[in-house]
Design an enzyme around this catalytic site. Sequence first.
Site, mmCIF file in Angstrom:
data_model
loop_
_atom_site.group_PDB
_atom_site.id
_atom_site.type_symbol
_atom_site.label_atom_id
_atom_site.label_comp_id
_atom_site.label_asym_id
_atom_site.label_seq_id
_atom_site.Cartn_x
_atom_site.Cartn_y
_atom_site.Cartn_z
ATOM 1 N N HIS A 119 -21.911 26.942 -34.814
ATOM 2 C CA HIS A 119 -20.632 26.267 -34.738
ATOM 3 C C HIS A 119 -20.786 24.756 -34.594
ATOM 4 O O HIS A 119 -20.090 23.971 -35.233
ATOM 5 C CB HIS A 119 -19.938 26.862 -33.521
ATOM 6 C CG HIS A 119 -18.558 26.421 -33.299
ATOM 7 N ND1 HIS A 119 -17.531 26.839 -34.086
ATOM 8 C CD2 HIS A 119 -18.041 25.609 -32.367
ATOM 9 C CE1 HIS A 119 -16.422 26.313 -33.629
ATOM 10 N NE2 HIS A 119 -16.698 25.553 -32.596
ATOM 11 N N HIS A 168 -9.572 27.118 -36.725
ATOM 12 C CA HIS A 168 -9.537 27.700 -35.390
ATOM 13 C C HIS A 168 -9.282 29.185 -35.552
ATOM 14 O O HIS A 168 -8.352 29.752 -34.984
ATOM 15 C CB HIS A 168 -8.474 27.025 -34.517
ATOM 16 C CG HIS A 168 -8.960 26.777 -33.126
ATOM 17 N ND1 HIS A 168 -8.164 26.785 -32.024
ATOM 18 C CD2 HIS A 168 -10.201 26.508 -32.671
ATOM 19 C CE1 HIS A 168 -8.879 26.533 -30.953
ATOM 20 N NE2 HIS A 168 -10.115 26.354 -31.322
#
Lengths: 978, 227
Positions: A119, A168
Amino acid sequence: MIERSEVMGQPEPALADHPSASDPTTAPGPTVDPVGQPAPAESPVPGQAVPVGVADELPVNGYPGGVDTVSNAGATPGDLQPYAELGLRDDEYDRIRQILGRRPTQSELAMYSIMWSEHCSYKSSKVHLRQFSEKAPPSDRMLAGIGENAGVIQISEQLAVTFKVESHNHPSFVEPHQGAATGVGGIVRDILAMGARPVAVMDPLRFGAADHPDTARVLPGVVAGIGTYGNSLGLPNIGGEVVFDSCYQGNPLVNALCLGVLPVQRLQNKAAAGAGNVVVLLGAKTGRDGIGGVSVLASATFDDGSEQRRPSVQVGDPFMEKLLIEACLELYDAGLVVGIQDLGGAGLTCALTETAAAAGTGMRVWLERVPLREASMQPHEILASESQERMLLIVSPEKLDAVLRIAEKWGVPASAIGEVTPATPAADGTTAEPGRLLVTWQGHTVVDVPPGSLVDDGPVYARPMREPADLILLQADRAETLPRPATAEALRETLLRMIASPNLCDKTWVTEQYDRYVLGNTVLAQPEDAGIIRIDEQSGLGVAISVDGNGRYTRLDPYNGAKLALAEAYRNVAVTGAKPVAVTDCLNFGSPEDPGVMWQFAEAVRGLADGCAELGIPVTGGNVSFYNQTGAAAIHPTPVVGVLGVLDDVAQRVPMGFARTTGNDHDLIFLLGETRLELSGSEWAWVTHQHLGGVPPRVDLAAERTLAELIAEAARVGHLRSAHDLSDGGLAQALVESSLRHGVGARIALPEGFTAGSMPFVFLFSESAGRAMVAVPRGHEKAFTALCAERGVPWTLIGVTDTAGNELEIRDQFTIGLSELRTVHGATLPSLFGDGAGAPLADAAPSGFETGDAAVAPTATEQDGTPPAATPTGTDQRAAADQGGSDQSGADQDGAAPTGSDQATSASAAGADEPAGSSTGPATAAGPATTRADDTTTTAADTAAGTDAAPIDGASVATGPGQDQDAARTGDGERPTA
Amino acid sequence: MTARIGVVTFPGSLDDRDAARAARIAGAEVVPLWHDDPDLHGVDGVVLPGGFSYGDYLRCGAIARFAPVMETIAAGARDGLPVLGICNGFQILCEAHLLPGALTRNQHLHFRNRDQVLRIESAGTAWTNAFQPGQEILIPVKNGEGCYVADGRTLDELEATGRVVARYLGGNPNGSLRDIAGISNEAGNVVGLMPHPEHAVEALTGPSLDGLGFFTSILKHLAGAPA
């Protein structure tokens, strides 16, 4: 490029165990706390104080004094550490030990595990993403690019804009409202960190099947979360996407884009320059929310245990973010900030290491000075927390008081938590090496690391890639061989079915929950092709943005699918008259550990980088989201591409809706570009056959570029009354949307080559790229078509707008009243998700903006005496009220029914058989002010006749060889349905 | 002399710049007012803009009501100072008891933003005198808590005394009782309006120019025209 995992929105009961800054008793009051709570260095911190949920992911410590220190780590090299549970591989852990010359402390291990996660580190994507820089076309507009919080593009001598799209996804599946809300909050802070005032947001959203029960949980939550956060920040939501596909059932894609504006000289950077400068944490208190969110939540696929991860999703407080925005902007304007970085994914860890690494400096941080929501928080928790609404500032010591005063004015807590330390002198005493990040907690040194080792020296993998084994079969299964409607009745039914399908239906149910007006500079917003924001009220300078993606196309061909996404966003910006200048992207894919997914990713990146080079616009920043898969099933590879364009004067923007004309006047409708038999990957194939196969439409970026230049030029000189991109659903969808926008119908005739068999269907539903539909006021057609010829853009006159008719007619095929179209188009989402929020306006009144210009005033009504069928709120008279005494409406009512002359005009315009002037005479009287003298006697028929009889250029008529060829080649597979 | 219109900024105000722009377009001199400063700086009228003052925690407008600037505004309003509360401003006026009733959560429980037709029911206030009674206008509405409620007697009284300023037409966007979009106090100097006239003042950015009437009304009122 780090995806920030931030959260906003109202606290919810499910999350109430985490104290939130939204508590009114704590939010407004400034908390200036440079000292922190004193605590004895030996204070025992029992293991059971670690809260449930965190204990699962981080070790319960049993160290002397309750905290693992650097000296302790040196003394106990053999201690076993749970690095694997934190997602680190054996070799990665060994590398950390090598860097530090000892085992990491508990806090350091947490920091490395977060910063080296997929990430944050982009370890699987880095080797591919380099192409965006390597292949980037030269741009003298780009002030900041990849690697910054967001790309910055100069749009005038004084002004610049910054924009970026991020994902998201995972948090929004676990907790749709907060997950989506904090997605908005995170991207807004990225924009803020560049020195910009955020001025608009957009949200490309993808959900599972529209009628799946879980979609009814996820979608309303996501939409409400975006609305709550964005509306509370006072940011207009000007566009986005709402797409349904069962491949996203367990992995909805919630992407968020933000646009910001800054004076060029206010550009900020994140470097923690200047030894002795003070490190200030500004914003909300730090809590236990979002701990582990990055390294665990965002890198894990979902299974039945996801309920237990709920506490990992952050909770947002948009009010605090609004104050943070105002405080930061005042700090920038007062020249009080040396460096700034937002806190998002990886929280303080990321901000401290990135700011220090960017400057090559070191940093000394007293962790007990961080204001906490829970006093019992451990150092590693404070470092990993992803609590929202925080920024890290680097300020010079003499300006600290002024900084704290401004924070106090806005009621934003601010604390000096550390200072910048000099780079370490090298052994030979000449050149300096980067400094170290030294973090203490209550007198214990818990972190002592080279900051760059977390930021820049993370692992990089060239993962194995392999074309998915099923791709060849998939591509061979072409949708062009599917049975196609071949009768007028079947075609009519197909159109109604298509415009009601979840991906093509009216999205008002969603967009009505967003404020699109706030700030007063929204010139266009959804459902327009692109959102347009006025940047300079004096000059009218503005920008247009569109975000697009098509997972089906990318599934069938990742390289060209990515190019098609770019082409569509580019075209959507271009049809407003804007000049596209920059790109941002959000790359949503499955697991990079699957060679098939990795191949899709590599191909898509290559396609996007090549595409940007061909179009001459650079990628300025973006985001990668991997692990979007449930079990072994990955989502369609879904690159979402945002394109930003510039308009010198937003008053010249071209809207998408057919404009109301006076009297019997009509605008001429042209189709630009070539229509080929291209149905593979199309919305039609999916809706009517649940079919996905073949290869997506051909993409020709040189032609896209030419089309964009043509439209910009035509808009500039006033040839265009409206323009609409053709994409999903083809021409039929574009006709319906342009007709319904202001309640102005159209009469369309099929051009030669598209009249027989199923060719009318192909003309209406093919998804060939590089096409747009434009409406040209009478008197402009000669000049416009000459311009097309000059630029080499194929054009076809396909019909006329019809203000009075209130219907869409496809000549020799079918006619459907606008009220029926509106009802069918608008009913889908309310019936799926409840009538309450989204019952569309029950009449022709537009929901958008194109209403100031008299020519396109929102005077649309159902005045033809045909009551709209079953409109949800039955408010026809309300539409009449819209007229507000407008003279156009009077004219419309007087001539309510379409006259014979009207019809003759339309027919002749499209069919091009009638002599000039036979039906309506010269267009002089009604022609727009810009009509050229030599064009004033031209009629639609003239032009149409000219089209057929004497093409200006062989290439300029739409029926090019490619099309015939395709049609012929695939004709054998055609099986009419009716 | 140009009329001076104050626009208050609370923490969380969002449409303050829009209200200022609208007043400026109408010809007023705009004076920014700050929530924490009780001084009204000699303004002739005040706009309480839309937004989420103090996050609208507790209850919309409930905290803003106690802002220092509101004490001065409330006192002024009782003495005839023209005050227009838009959306959150309307909520604040109700919380401050300058207007009766309350704004509650939209009946359908969603935030809703659409272009809305209103009928001006009273052109007798300081903020609506540029309209004709019965005039229909189109301006944006956008709120999550815009459902106007009051007890029956209050509603009857508002109707009887001509204090319903504007009503929703063609669909009630939030469930407000008797389709009420705006009301005034007895003297007509204080008006609360849920929809947003400040977003309908420019051809390029609004659905109409109808919102401008509220801002030209106050100038007309201050110039001494009979309200």
